[in-house]
Design an enzyme around this catalytic site. Structure first.
Site, PDB file in Angstrom:
ATOM      1  N   ASP A  90       0.822  -1.336  -0.115  1.00  0.00           N
ATOM      2  CA  ASP A  90      -0.017   0.054   0.083  1.00  0.00           C
ATOM      3  C   ASP A  90       0.871   1.231  -0.084  1.00  0.00           C
ATOM      4  O   ASP A  90       1.983   1.248   0.673  1.00  0.00           O
ATOM      5  CB  ASP A  90      -0.859  -0.130   1.110  1.00  0.00           C
ATOM      6  CG  ASP A  90      -2.033   0.860   1.161  1.00  0.00           C
ATOM      7  OD1 ASP A  90      -2.367   1.432   0.091  1.00  0.00           O
ATOM      8  OD2 ASP A  90      -2.576   1.214   2.209  1.00  0.00           O
ATOM      9  N   ASN A 112     -10.885  -2.078  -6.387  1.00  0.00           N
ATOM     10  CA  ASN A 112      -9.987  -1.410  -6.962  1.00  0.00           C
ATOM     11  C   ASN A 112     -10.541  -0.802  -8.551  1.00  0.00           C
ATOM     12  O   ASN A 112     -10.061   0.022  -9.106  1.00  0.00           O
ATOM     13  CB  ASN A 112      -8.604  -1.787  -7.406  1.00  0.00           C
ATOM     14  CG  ASN A 112      -7.671  -1.723  -6.096  1.00  0.00           C
ATOM     15  OD1 ASN A 112      -6.831  -2.666  -5.971  1.00  0.00           O
ATOM     16  ND2 ASN A 112      -8.016  -0.817  -5.321  1.00  0.00           N
TER      17      ASN A 112
END
Ligand code: FPP
Length: 272
Positions: free
Chosen positions: A32, A80
């Site tokens: 991340d 996503n």
């Protein structure tokens, strides 16, 4: 002083602090912070993803060198898709290009690559690359790289539940036969040992729908470093921290020189 600070002080050679007998076999990573890394530098987010790829290559090498056997990374979640189309298209193209360029080296390194997730919505050319990469490397046994793409932990669990419900209706199994082992055998990760360690970068303290079933007993390590700045030393810090944990799996740890009766206080015992 925290373990992190002690490690920072001795940062000379982190490898020396590793107990080779306690290296986790399977490490999972939520990579991340690519976007934030780029934005902080005044760069487009795509630069963060590009740098993220080279970090991933370094971490594959580092974990293999250390003796880990399986690395599972979260490259694209079911959530996503909600990113701007331009970024989604960029990521699809990046996965395709990186794999085409790197698959020979991955194969030479005797790494088996596996894609975990629902590949159906991906562009045809990407699906072809993913399938041929799996095909080429399926016989490799030194190390496994699982790449989670269009993956969601809840979706995976629901799919297994549906499958077992259908098998019950058709009489293939009895409802009473549904247990953890059977459930496990229908997961996308069937045959893969659960991760002992989950690393998440960028300081976020969430699982974000990643391997919900498989992480039940994993140790979690949060690195404050954004993924594009992550490196072998940061990875070793996570391993050293993991090695300091006492994994009890819901049981209790036996204390040296103390019997269970010595250390257990029944409700009838007084506190004083
Ligand atoms: C999270 O950062 C990262 C991603 C969603 C993509 C990760 C993909 C790679 C590193 C490439 C992997 C390539 C292959 C071939 C497996 P973010 O964009 O969510 O960052 P932010 O939270 O700062 O916005």
């Amino acid at each position: 002083m925290s373990l992190g600070k002690i490690i920072d002080k001795k940062n000379k050679n982190l490898g020396k602090l590793i107990n080779k007998q306690k290296v986790p076999e399977h490490v999972a990573i939520i990579m991340d912070g690519n976007g934030r890394w780029a934005t902080k530098k005044g760069l487009p987010r795509s630069f963060g993803h590009n740098k993220g790829v080279s970090v991933l290559k370094d971490i594959i090498k580092a974990s293999k060198k250390l003796g880990c056997k399986v690395l599972t990374v979260y490259a694209f979640s079911t959530e996503n898709w909600s990113r701007p189309k331009k970024e989604v298209d960029f990521l699809m193209n990046l996965f395709n290009e990186v794999l085409k360029n790197e698959i020979e080296e991955i194969h030479q390194e005797s790494i088996k690559i596996k894609f975990i997730g629902d590949l159906t919505p991906f562009p045809e050319s990407l699906k072809t690359t993913l399938n041929s990469s799996e095909d080429l490397t399926k016989g490799n046994s030194d190390f496994t790289l699982n790449v989670c793409v269009n993956y969601g932990g809840r979706q995976e669990i629901v799919k297994v539940a549906k499958k077992l419900a259908l098998k019950s209706i058709s009489g293939e199994i009895k409802p009473s036969e549904v247990n953890e082992e059977l459930f496990n055998s229908e997961l996308l990760t069937q045959g893969i040992k659960d991760p002992e360690l989950l690393i998440r970068t960028s300081g976020e303290k969430r699982i974000s729908n990643f391997l919900l079933w498989q992480l039940a007993y994993s140790e979690i390590y949060i690195s404050e470093v954004l993924w594009p700045d992550f490196n072998e030393d940061e990875f070793l810090k996570a391993i050293i921290d993991y090695q300091s944990r006492h994994r009890r799996f819901g049981g209790i740890e036996s204390l040296p020189n103390k019997s269970f009766e010595d250390s257990f206080c029944s409700p009838l015992n007084k506190y004083d």
